[in-house]
Design a protein around this motif. Structure first.
Motif, PDB file in Angstrom:
ATOM      1  N   ASN A  98      18.304  -6.690 -38.969  1.00 22.45           N
ATOM      2  CA  ASN A  98      18.431  -5.257 -38.667  1.00 22.45           C
ATOM      3  C   ASN A  98      17.958  -4.406 -39.848  1.00 22.45           C
ATOM      4  O   ASN A  98      17.275  -3.395 -39.659  1.00 22.45           O
ATOM      5  CB  ASN A  98      19.886  -4.908 -38.332  1.00 22.45           C
ATOM      6  N   ALA A  99      18.336  -4.831 -41.053  1.00 22.80           N
ATOM      7  CA  ALA A  99      17.944  -4.056 -42.244  1.00 22.80           C
ATOM      8  C   ALA A  99      16.425  -4.003 -42.382  1.00 22.80           C
ATOM      9  O   ALA A  99      15.859  -2.981 -42.786  1.00 22.80           O
ATOM     10  CB  ALA A  99      18.578  -4.651 -43.493  1.00 22.80           C
ATOM     11  N   ARG A 150      14.281  -4.344 -39.788  1.00 19.44           N
ATOM     12  CA  ARG A 150      13.707  -3.616 -38.645  1.00 19.44           C
ATOM     13  C   ARG A 150      13.947  -2.110 -38.743  1.00 19.44           C
ATOM     14  O   ARG A 150      13.124  -1.305 -38.342  1.00 19.44           O
ATOM     15  CB  ARG A 150      14.280  -4.139 -37.331  1.00 19.44           C
ATOM     16  N   ILE A 155      22.423   5.661 -39.046  1.00 14.74           N
ATOM     17  CA  ILE A 155      23.038   5.752 -37.711  1.00 14.74           C
ATOM     18  C   ILE A 155      23.940   6.987 -37.686  1.00 14.74           C
ATOM     19  O   ILE A 155      24.793   7.150 -38.558  1.00 14.74           O
ATOM     20  CB  ILE A 155      23.893   4.496 -37.416  1.00 14.74           C
ATOM     21  N   GLU A 172      24.909  -2.108 -26.559  1.00 11.70           N
ATOM     22  CA  GLU A 172      24.833  -0.730 -27.048  1.00 11.70           C
ATOM     23  C   GLU A 172      23.819  -0.606 -28.175  1.00 11.70           C
ATOM     24  O   GLU A 172      23.806  -1.414 -29.104  1.00 11.70           O
ATOM     25  CB  GLU A 172      26.208  -0.248 -27.537  1.00 11.70           C
ATOM     26  N   VAL A 187      19.101   3.484 -30.788  1.00 10.95           N
ATOM     27  CA  VAL A 187      17.674   3.822 -30.864  1.00 10.95           C
ATOM     28  C   VAL A 187      17.049   3.615 -29.489  1.00 10.95           C
ATOM     29  O   VAL A 187      17.619   2.910 -28.656  1.00 10.95           O
ATOM     30  CB  VAL A 187      16.934   2.914 -31.883  1.00 10.95           C
ATOM     31  N   LEU A 203      17.981  -6.065 -27.994  1.00  8.47           N
ATOM     32  CA  LEU A 203      18.842  -6.214 -26.818  1.00  8.47           C
ATOM     33  C   LEU A 203      20.209  -5.578 -26.996  1.00  8.47           C
ATOM     34  O   LEU A 203      20.997  -5.515 -26.047  1.00  8.47           O
ATOM     35  CB  LEU A 203      19.051  -7.702 -26.509  1.00  8.47           C
TER      36      LEU A 203
HETATM   37  P1  ADP Z   1      19.470  -4.578 -31.585  1.00  7.62           P
HETATM   38  O1  ADP Z   1      19.108  -4.299 -32.998  1.00  7.62           O
HETATM   39  O2  ADP Z   1      18.789  -5.776 -31.025  1.00  7.62           O
HETATM   40  O3  ADP Z   1      19.354  -3.387 -30.708  1.00  7.62           O
HETATM   41  P2  ADP Z   1      22.182  -4.925 -32.627  1.00  7.62           P
HETATM   42  O4  ADP Z   1      23.432  -5.212 -31.880  1.00  7.62           O
HETATM   43  O5  ADP Z   1      21.852  -5.775 -33.781  1.00  7.62           O
HETATM   44  O6  ADP Z   1      21.028  -4.969 -31.526  1.00  7.62           O
HETATM   45  O7  ADP Z   1      22.258  -3.410 -33.119  1.00  7.62           O
HETATM   46  C1  ADP Z   1      22.723  -2.419 -32.221  1.00  7.62           C
HETATM   47  C2  ADP Z   1      22.138  -1.068 -32.604  1.00  7.62           C
HETATM   48  O8  ADP Z   1      22.690  -0.640 -33.856  1.00  7.62           O
HETATM   49  C3  ADP Z   1      20.638  -1.052 -32.809  1.00  7.62           C
HETATM   50  O9  ADP Z   1      19.957  -0.920 -31.585  1.00  7.62           O
HETATM   51  C4  ADP Z   1      20.465   0.156 -33.735  1.00  7.62           C
HETATM   52  O10 ADP Z   1      20.492   1.341 -32.977  1.00  7.62           O
HETATM   53  C5  ADP Z   1      21.735   0.115 -34.575  1.00  7.62           C
HETATM   54  N1  ADP Z   1      21.533  -0.550 -35.891  1.00  7.62           N
HETATM   55  C6  ADP Z   1      21.900  -1.796 -36.236  1.00  7.62           C
HETATM   56  N2  ADP Z   1      21.603  -2.042 -37.519  1.00  7.62           N
HETATM   57  C7  ADP Z   1      21.048  -0.922 -38.010  1.00  7.62           C
HETATM   58  C8  ADP Z   1      20.543  -0.516 -39.306  1.00  7.62           C
HETATM   59  N3  ADP Z   1      20.531  -1.357 -40.357  1.00  7.62           N
HETATM   60  N4  ADP Z   1      20.060   0.731 -39.426  1.00  7.62           N
HETATM   61  C9  ADP Z   1      20.065   1.603 -38.381  1.00  7.62           C
HETATM   62  N5  ADP Z   1      20.514   1.284 -37.150  1.00  7.62           N
HETATM   63  C10 ADP Z   1      21.010   0.038 -36.969  1.00  7.62           C
END
Ligand code: ADP
Length: 397
Positions: free
Chosen positions: A277-278, A280, A309, A322, A325, A333
C-alpha cells in the motif's frame, strides 16, 4: 332482560373470558359497554372500569391515525374492519394485535352495536420484521458480492491481459525470426515482468482465499517463537525491487531483536500488505519502516508521504471491500487491510492508521509481547538477528 336472556349473556361472557383474544362491545354512540377479562388483565385497568375511549388511549400513538382513519371509514359505510396495531400492556410495553370489528344493525339498517376482537400477533409480527430485515441484509450482501465479483474479475483480468499480450508479442518475434529480441539481457527483463504479473495474480487469489477462510472461521493462527525485527528487515529487503520500481526510497529502523510467539507467515502477510500500500499510494516519496517495543507490546509501523487518507475514511478502510480511492485511479480489491485487521485481532493486537489527506499515512501494528522473558533464546534465530554490539538487548515481556 328476561331470565333466559340473562342466562345466555352469562354464557357468552364465560366463553368470552375463556378465549385468548380481547373482546369488546360498543354502542351506537361509540362508547364501550363491555370488555372481557383479557382486556383488564392485559392493560392492568381495574376490572369492570369502562373508561371512555380507554382502548384508544392504549393504542400506540404511531398507529392511532391509521386506526382512526379505518374506523371512520368503516363507520361511514356501516362496515366491518381489520387493522394491526400496538396496544400498551400493564407493564407499559407495547405488543402487536390484529383488531377486527363487526357492526350490528337493527331492522331499519341503523348500527346498534359494534363487536371487536384483538388477537395478539406480536410473535408473528416480530418474526415478520426479522425476516424482512434478513431479506434486506441478504439483498445488500448479494449486491456487495456482485460489485466485488465485477471488481475482482477486472483486477484478475489486468495482469492476465498483460501476460497474454506479452506472449503474443514474443510469438510474433519468433515467427519473424527476430532472435536478438531473446538475448540473455532481454530474457531477464521479460522474466522479471512476467514474475511481477504472476505475483500480482497470486496476491489477488490469496486475498480471495483468505476472505473465504475468514467468512467460514477457518483462518487459524500458528504461533511460533521468532524475532519480529528480523522478520521486518527480511520482508522489507525482499520488497526492495517493488520499492525501487515505485521509486520510493526506504529507511528501516529495526535494530533490536523482538522475540514473541506469533504466526510469522501471517505477520509477514500484514507487513507485505502495508508495504505494498505504501508503494502504491506513496507517490514515490520516502517510506519509513520501524519495529520497536514499548511496555508489554511490540510495534511495527510503515510510514509513507503519499496521498494520505481523509479522517472520515480512516476506520472504514479496515472493513471488507472498503476503499478510499476510486477504482479508475488505483486498482485494488479493498481486502488487504480487512485481512490484516483479522490477523492482528487474532493475535489480540491492534492495527491503526494515523494520516492526513495529502500528507501521507502511518500504519501502526501493536502486538502483545506474549512470551516469558527467555534466558536462553533460540540460537538459530539469534545468530542472524542479533546486532553485533555486545549490549544488544533481548526484549523483555
Ligand atoms: P486496496 O489497497 O486493494 O484497495 P486495502 O484494504 O489494502 O485494499 O486498502 C483499503 C483502502 O485504504 C485503499 O483502497 C486506500 O483507499 C486506503 N489506503 C490503504 N493504505 C493506504 C496508504 N498507505 N495511503 C493512502 N491510502 C491507503
Amino acid at each position: 332482560m328476561t331470565h333466559s336472556s340473562n342466562e345466555a349473556w352469562d354464557q357468552i361472557r364465560r366463553i368470552a373470558n375463556t378465549i385468548p383474544q380481547i373482546i369488546w362491545i360498543s354502542n351506537a354512540a361509540g362508547e364501550t359497554t363491555y370488555f372481557n377479562d383479557q382486556w383488564y388483565t392485559y392493560t392492568g385497568i381495574p376490572h369492570g372500569e369502562l373508561r371512555r375511549e380507554a382502548w384508544m388511549r392504549a393504542l400506540h400513538p404511531d398507529d392511532l391515525p391509521a386506526v382512526i382513519q379505518e374506523r371512520d371509514r368503516a363507520n361511514a359505510a356501516s362496515d366491518s374492519f381489520e387493522c394491526a396495531y400496538r396496544l400498551r400492556g400493564h407493564d407499559d410495553q407495547y405488543r402487536w394485535f390484529l383488531g377486527r370489528t363487526t357492526t350490528v344493525k337493527n331492522n331499519a339498517g341503523r348500527v346498534t352495536h359494534r363487536f371487536g376482537t384483538a388477537t395478539d400477533i406480536n410473535v408473528q409480527k416480530l418474526l415478520e420484521e426479522r425476516l424482512q430485515e434478513n431479506e434486506q441484509r441478504l439483498q445488500e450482501a448479494l449486491r456487495v458480492r456482485d460489485v466485488f465479483l465485477s471488481i475482482a474479475s477486472h483486477e484478475l483480468k489486468t495482469p492476465l491481459t498483460s501476460l497474454k499480450l506479452q506472449i503474443q508479442m514474443r510469438q510474433q518475434l519468433i515467427d519473424d525470426g527476430v532472435s536478438e529480441a531473446f538475448s540473455l539481457k532481454n530474457l531477464r527483463e521479460i522474466l522479471e515482468g512476467d514474475d511481477h504479473q504472476v505475483d500480482r495474480l497470486t496476491r489477488l487469489i490469496d486475498d480471495m482465499l483468505d476472505i473465504s477462510k475468514i467468512s467460514t472461521g477457518k483462518l487459524t493462527m500458528q504461533p511460533d517463537l521468532f524475532d519480529l525485527s528480523e522478520m521486518t528487515r527480511q520482508i522489507t529487503n525482499g520488497f526492495a525491487e517493488n520499492l525501487r520500481l515505485a521509486r520510493c526510497p526506504v529507511q528501516m529502523d529495526a535494530p533490536t531483536p523482538i522475540f514473541g510467539k506469533w504466526d510469522r507467515f501471517r505477520l509477514e502477510q500484514v507487513l507485505v500488505n502495508l508495504l505494498s500500500n505504501a508503494t502504491r499510494y506513496g507517490m514515490s516519496k520516502p517510506i519509513h519502516v520501524k519495529a520497536w517495543t514499548e511496555g508489554d507490546h511490540a510495534y511495527i509501523s510503515v510510514q509513507d508521504h503519499g496521498i494520505g487518507i481523509a479522517h472520515e475514511h480512516q476506520s472504514r478502510i479496515f472493513e471488507r471491500y472498503e476503499r478510499a480511492v476510486s477504482g479508475s485511479d488505483y486498482s485494488g480489491l479493498g481486502l488487504g487491510l480487512f485481512i490484516a485487521r483479522e490477523i492482528i485481532d487474532s493475535h489480540r493486537g491492534k492495527i491503526k492508521v494515523d494520516s492526513q489527506l495529502g500528507s501521507g499515512s502511518t500504519f501502526i501494528v501493536e502486538l502483545p509481547l506474549n512470551i516469558e522473558r527467555h534466558a536462553n533464546p533460540p540460537i538459530t534465530s539469534l545468530t542472524h538477528s542479533l546486532p553485533l554490539s555486545s549490549d544488544a538487548e533481548f526484549n523483555s515481556a
